[in-house]
Design a protein around this motif. Structure first.
Motif, mmCIF file in Angstrom:
data_model
loop_
_atom_site.group_PDB
_atom_site.id
_atom_site.type_symbol
_atom_site.label_atom_id
_atom_site.label_comp_id
_atom_site.label_asym_id
_atom_site.label_seq_id
_atom_site.Cartn_x
_atom_site.Cartn_y
_atom_site.Cartn_z
ATOM 1 N N MET A 48 0.863 -1.165 0.062
ATOM 2 C CA MET A 48 -0.003 0.045 0.010
ATOM 3 C C MET A 48 0.900 1.259 -0.045
ATOM 4 S SD MET A 48 -2.788 0.637 3.017
ATOM 5 C CE MET A 48 -1.631 1.411 4.170
ATOM 6 N N LEU A 92 1.509 4.773 0.045
ATOM 7 C CA LEU A 92 0.866 6.156 0.204
ATOM 8 C C LEU A 92 1.994 7.170 0.453
ATOM 9 C CD1 LEU A 92 -2.156 4.876 2.483
ATOM 10 C CD2 LEU A 92 -2.042 5.100 0.042
ATOM 11 N N THR A 93 2.779 6.802 1.621
ATOM 12 C CA THR A 93 3.939 7.747 2.046
ATOM 13 C C THR A 93 4.844 8.189 1.353
ATOM 14 O OG1 THR A 93 3.233 6.838 4.530
ATOM 15 C CG2 THR A 93 5.106 8.246 4.459
ATOM 16 N N GLY A 138 3.488 12.390 5.015
ATOM 17 C CA GLY A 138 3.178 11.398 5.811
ATOM 18 C C GLY A 138 2.018 11.366 6.721
ATOM 19 N N SER A 139 1.592 12.056 7.614
ATOM 20 C CA SER A 139 0.061 12.001 8.150
ATOM 21 C C SER A 139 -0.516 12.820 7.122
ATOM 22 C CB SER A 139 0.167 12.848 9.615
ATOM 23 O OG SER A 139 0.990 12.136 10.530
ATOM 24 N N PHE A 189 9.183 4.567 3.190
ATOM 25 C CA PHE A 189 8.414 3.660 4.341
ATOM 26 C C PHE A 189 7.553 2.675 3.912
ATOM 27 C CE2 PHE A 189 9.017 7.328 7.929
ATOM 28 C CZ PHE A 189 10.516 6.950 7.752
ATOM 29 N N ILE A 190 7.645 2.112 2.649
ATOM 30 C CA ILE A 190 6.513 1.215 2.253
ATOM 31 C C ILE A 190 6.832 -0.157 2.670
ATOM 32 C CG2 ILE A 190 5.505 0.353 0.035
ATOM 33 C CD1 ILE A 190 5.010 3.416 0.864
ATOM 34 N N THR A 191 5.911 -0.722 3.437
ATOM 35 C CA THR A 191 5.948 -2.277 3.860
ATOM 36 C C THR A 191 5.751 -2.914 2.547
ATOM 37 O OG1 THR A 191 5.196 -1.485 5.849
ATOM 38 C CG2 THR A 191 4.918 -3.858 5.423
ATOM 39 N N ILE A 227 5.842 0.585 16.903
ATOM 40 C CA ILE A 227 5.487 1.141 15.724
ATOM 41 C C ILE A 227 4.007 0.996 15.527
ATOM 42 C CG2 ILE A 227 5.539 -1.113 14.271
ATOM 43 C CD1 ILE A 227 6.202 2.172 12.656
ATOM 44 N N TYR A 244 2.133 3.938 12.684
ATOM 45 C CA TYR A 244 1.758 3.578 11.059
ATOM 46 C C TYR A 244 0.286 3.441 10.915
ATOM 47 C CZ TYR A 244 2.819 -1.691 11.600
ATOM 48 O OH TYR A 244 2.687 -2.901 12.023
ATOM 49 N N THR A 285 -0.914 7.878 13.024
ATOM 50 C CA THR A 285 -0.408 7.827 14.674
ATOM 51 C C THR A 285 -1.501 8.111 15.691
ATOM 52 O OG1 THR A 285 -0.343 10.365 14.546
ATOM 53 C CG2 THR A 285 1.748 9.285 13.851
ATOM 54 N N GLN A 287 -2.050 10.453 17.442
ATOM 55 C CA GLN A 287 -2.560 11.777 17.426
ATOM 56 C C GLN A 287 -3.613 11.938 16.353
ATOM 57 O OE1 GLN A 287 0.737 10.991 17.957
ATOM 58 N NE2 GLN A 287 0.657 11.585 19.918
ATOM 59 N N LEU A 288 -3.304 11.196 15.314
ATOM 60 C CA LEU A 288 -4.346 11.523 14.024
ATOM 61 C C LEU A 288 -5.622 10.674 14.296
ATOM 62 C CD1 LEU A 288 -4.037 12.934 11.200
ATOM 63 C CD2 LEU A 288 -1.928 13.122 12.866
HETATM 64 C C1 LIG Z 1 7.773 0.661 9.792
HETATM 65 C C2 LIG Z 1 6.902 1.333 8.954
HETATM 66 C C3 LIG Z 1 5.937 0.903 8.265
HETATM 67 C C4 LIG Z 1 5.300 1.759 7.281
HETATM 68 N N1 LIG Z 1 4.638 1.066 6.244
HETATM 69 C C5 LIG Z 1 4.001 2.011 5.522
HETATM 70 C C6 LIG Z 1 3.304 1.456 4.221
HETATM 71 O O1 LIG Z 1 3.098 0.220 3.854
HETATM 72 N N2 LIG Z 1 2.550 2.455 3.380
HETATM 73 C C7 LIG Z 1 2.364 3.894 3.510
HETATM 74 O O2 LIG Z 1 2.297 4.181 2.760
HETATM 75 N N3 LIG Z 1 3.164 4.198 4.792
HETATM 76 C C8 LIG Z 1 3.874 3.422 5.730
HETATM 77 N N4 LIG Z 1 4.481 3.979 6.684
HETATM 78 C C9 LIG Z 1 4.362 5.339 6.873
HETATM 79 C C10 LIG Z 1 3.440 5.803 8.178
HETATM 80 O O3 LIG Z 1 2.181 5.491 7.888
HETATM 81 C C11 LIG Z 1 3.779 7.096 8.408
HETATM 82 O O4 LIG Z 1 5.023 7.045 9.088
HETATM 83 C C12 LIG Z 1 2.826 7.558 9.305
HETATM 84 O O5 LIG Z 1 1.550 7.721 9.003
HETATM 85 C C13 LIG Z 1 3.326 8.946 10.227
HETATM 86 O O6 LIG Z 1 4.011 9.891 9.108
HETATM 87 P P1 LIG Z 1 5.312 10.465 9.480
HETATM 88 O O7 LIG Z 1 6.233 9.402 9.741
HETATM 89 O O8 LIG Z 1 5.544 11.262 7.970
HETATM 90 O O9 LIG Z 1 5.198 11.434 10.716
HETATM 91 P P2 LIG Z 1 4.616 12.902 10.550
HETATM 92 O O10 LIG Z 1 3.490 13.055 9.821
HETATM 93 O O11 LIG Z 1 5.730 13.978 10.228
HETATM 94 O O12 LIG Z 1 4.249 12.986 12.176
HETATM 95 C C14 LIG Z 1 5.111 13.476 13.063
HETATM 96 C C15 LIG Z 1 4.554 13.670 14.481
HETATM 97 O O13 LIG Z 1 3.548 14.962 14.494
HETATM 98 C C16 LIG Z 1 2.331 14.468 14.681
HETATM 99 N N5 LIG Z 1 1.384 14.913 13.696
HETATM 100 C C17 LIG Z 1 1.363 15.131 12.571
HETATM 101 N N6 LIG Z 1 0.182 15.785 12.194
HETATM 102 C C18 LIG Z 1 -0.631 15.859 13.017
HETATM 103 C C19 LIG Z 1 -1.849 16.418 13.387
HETATM 104 N N7 LIG Z 1 -2.787 17.095 12.460
HETATM 105 N N8 LIG Z 1 -2.502 16.766 14.750
HETATM 106 C C20 LIG Z 1 -1.639 16.143 15.802
HETATM 107 N N9 LIG Z 1 -0.279 15.569 15.564
HETATM 108 C C21 LIG Z 1 0.053 15.588 14.196
HETATM 109 C C22 LIG Z 1 2.196 12.950 14.663
HETATM 110 O O14 LIG Z 1 1.318 12.199 15.511
HETATM 111 C C23 LIG Z 1 3.662 12.521 14.817
HETATM 112 O O15 LIG Z 1 3.867 12.478 16.569
HETATM 113 C C24 LIG Z 1 5.352 3.126 7.703
HETATM 114 C C25 LIG Z 1 6.006 3.566 8.400
HETATM 115 C C26 LIG Z 1 7.056 2.800 9.191
HETATM 116 C C27 LIG Z 1 7.750 3.518 10.368
#
Ligand SMILES: Cc1cc2nc3c(=O)[nH]c(=O)nc-3n(C[C@H](O)[C@H](O)[C@H](O)COP(=O)(O)OP(=O)(O)OC[C@H]3O[C@@H](n4cnc5c(N)ncnc54)[C@H](O)[C@@H]3O)c2cc1C
Length: 571
Positions: A173, A175-176, A181-182, A208-210, A432, A436, A439, A441-442
């Motif tokens: 999947m 997306l990121t 990210g979020s 970060f794509i699993t 994790i 993922y 988060t 928070q989201l």
């Molecule tokens: C091991 C691993 C596997 C993953 N697998 C996949 C995958 O298969 N496919 C895919 O698409 N993605 C994947 N991801 C990505 C994952 O979904 C994102 O890392 C996650 O959504 C957070 O995005 P970010 O890392 O950019 O953090 P950020 O979005 O930068 O967030 C950083 C901090 O800010 C906070 N924050 C951000 N926005 C808000 C808000 N609006 N309100 C309050 N707090 C906020 C967050 O809670 C967090 O504490 C994976 C990540 C990891 C580490």
């Protein structure tokens, strides 16, 4: 032989939930395939018998293969060779064992090689697998992508890709991105239509794509030139056999070492549109992520179950001061709370899964015929319920998996810190879960809507109105008083305005109060059906009382000026 389904009565209990009969009847369209299709059940009991047998098979493979391999998989990790990700040997063995057993794609219709199982046993399989190896659960769980193809893909896409799932083809999947990210509205990976080849071409980077080099990829990309928000994003299928994707690296991570996390470069990668343009984020990703959030919740509950069982066994064996450490009440309390938290999130997991089953089955039926007004109402009711329960479940189950694996190490003492026991790996793997699929928070950002709309309150009142025996009257009364506290807290915070900083600041507290109430009610309802949950219901009600009191006290004493201190400390 060890079996992670047969040894856990709480799982069969969920298969026997009263709503399952209706779910199965609808899913099987009144058993119209019986006698025509292999494995089609003749009635609800027959269907449940199939569920139990298949889950038992998965339980056996998990206990005998996945659980046994978990340590070597953690040590070996993954590597890249000729632009392909090579799984650890144990992961390959796990995947083969489950593929050979024919259990991938169990929720897909039989015409696509599935077993037409409802969502509840599908989620349960994820829970069982996670108890054996939390990291492997991702490789297993990404078959969720098939659900999205089934729901929104063209007939040709369904016929091409869905039968592959049962044969062990893997999914991802995508997306990121580095800057998305979020906030997935910022996705930039570009999709352009190739008139000559009548397909789309993808260019850009995903991070970060699993399972980054999976056979079948669902990719979120910007198809509408000049757009910057979610309305310019569409969804695409990329078939690995078409090439065009380079694996730039796999991440070196804290936990889930067997689950590859890759950075990918798309260069003119051939892809096909799924569903309609512009609905990529708004509709399809939301649907896929809701499913995946349930998957992570199942992963969390499975890991919590593993942590509890290992800690309990150790506490009974380890002797200090001339007796087993379980006889010290501080240790016993940790274990009992682990048990109650696991039971509470499991109750919520399957309540959520049943709601998903109910609305999805009606959505599916609506493709065959027009629904009656009553059926449309039911669809709407369960769809709304799933919408509010999912973020609550993801929030609590993932946070509890972290707390439970933390406590598991505490019960082991110094030994828990060593690599000699699985709890150290499980603790790293748990970390994790709150990140993922959105988060914590989201999840709060999503769940607060259920507070503001009154959705949680309405559901809590429905639980209050369900009949339970007099044995639970006192616990119920406690929860009714706590619900009144919840209403008072919501009223106070809503007065600041739902878009105010004061509201945002207190939203997690409000969401958590709703969560404690809902889980305590569910445990009481379960305990009313089976006494194996009575102590968890008692303990969790007490726990909820303590936690809600803390939040209530904070909110009662909160005033707008408090926010200044938070700002000052973070300048
Ligand atoms: C091991 C691993 C596997 C993953 N697998 C996949 C995958 O298969 N496919 C895919 O698409 N993605 C994947 N991801 C990505 C994952 O979904 C994102 O890392 C996650 O959504 C957070 O995005 P970010 O890392 O950019 O953090 P950020 O979005 O930068 O967030 C950083 C901090 O800010 C906070 N924050 C951000 N926005 C808000 C808000 N609006 N309100 C309050 N707090 C906020 C967050 O809670 C967090 O504490 C994976 C990540 C990891 C580490």
């Amino acid at each position: 032989m060890a079996n992670f389904f047969d040894d856990n009565k709480a799982l069969r209990f969920q298969i026997d939930n009263p709503l399952m009969d209706e779910i199965i009847r609808l899913k099987e369209r009144d058993f119209r395939d019986y006698g025509k299709e292999t494995y089609a059940p003749k009635d609800t009991e027959d269907a449940k018998d199939s569920y139990n047998r298949v889950l038992s098979l998965i339980g056996e493979i998990t206990a005998e293969v996945l659980d046994v391999n978990a340590e070597s998989v953690d040590n070996q990790g993954v590597r890249i060779e000729d632009n392909a990700i090579i799984y650890a040997d144990g992961t390959k063995e796990n995947h083969k064992a489950l593929t050979d057993a024919g259990v991938y794609g169990l929720s897909l219709p039989r015409q696509y090689g599935g077993l037409n199982f409802s969502y509840v046993p599908y989620v349960m399989a994820a829970e069982i697998v996670s108890r054996g190896d939390c990291g492997f659960a991702n490789i297993w769980g990404l078959q969720d992508c098939a659900e999205t193809i089934y729901e929104f893909g063209s007939q040709e896409q369904k016929e091409t890709y869905l039968p592959l799932i049962n044969q062990g083809y893997t999914c991802s999947m995508d997306l990121t991105e580095p800057d998305a990210g979020s906030d997935l509205q910022s996705v930039r990976l570009k999709a352009t239509f190739d008139e000559k080849e009548n397909c789309w071409r993808l260019n850009g980077v995903k991070r970060f794509i699993t399972n980054g080099d999976a056979d079948i990829k669902l990719v979120l990309a910007r198809s509408e030139e000049g757009t910057t928000d979610g309305r310019g994003l569409s969804y695409f299928i990329h078939d690995r056999r078409d090439g065009g994707v380079t694996i730039r690296r796999t991440e070196n991570k804290l936990g889930i070492h067997g689950s590859p996390t890759a950075e990918l470069v798309f260069t003119d990668a051939k892809a096909f549109l799924v569903g309609e343009r512009r609905l990529g984020l708004i509709k399809y990703t939301m649907s896929l992520m809701n499913g995946a959030r349930l998957g992570v919740s199942a992963q969390s509950v499975g890991l919590s179950e593993a942590a509890y069982r290992q800690a309990l066994q150790y506490a009974k064996e380890r002797q200090q001061y001339g007796k087993p450490i379980i006889e010290f009440f501080q240790v016993r309390e940790m274990l009992a709370v682990m048990r109650a938290k696991t039971d509470a999130t499991r109750a919520l997991l399957y309540e959520n899964a049943r709601a998903v089953d109910m609305y999805k089955v009606y959505e599916d039926i609506s493709k065959e015929r027009t629904l009656t007004a009553e059926e449309k109402q039911t669809l709407k009711k369960y769809s709304r319920l799933a919408d509010i329960l999912t973020p609550l479940l993801k929030l609590f189950s993932s946070e509890y998996a972290n707390q439970n694996t933390y406590d598991c190490i505490q019960v082991y003492g110094g030994s828990g810190f060593m690599k000699d026991y699985p709890c150290e790996r499980m603790y790293r793997d748990a970390r994790i879960l709150t990140i993922y699929e959105g988060t914590s928070q989201l999840q709060v950002v999503a769940a607060i809507r259920g507070v503001v709309s009154g959705g949680y309150l309405a559901r809590i009142k429905e639980y209050e109105a369900t009949e339970v025996s007099s044995e639970f009257a006192q616990m119920r009364n406690t929860l009714v008083d706590l619900r009144k506290d919840f209403e008072a807290c919501v009223e106070k915070i809503n007065a600041f305005g739902s878009t105010s900083q004061a509201h945002e600041f207190n939203s997690r507290r409000l969401v958590e109060i709703a969560g404690y109430l809902i889980m305590a009610h569910l445990l009481i309802i379960d305990a009313n059906r089976d006494s194996m949950f009575t102590d968890s219901a008692k303990l969790f009600t007490k726990h909820a009382q303590e936690k809600i009191a803390e939040r209530k006290s904070f909110i009662e004493n909160f005033n707008q000026q408090d926010l200044e201190a938070y700002k000052n400390l973070t300048e």
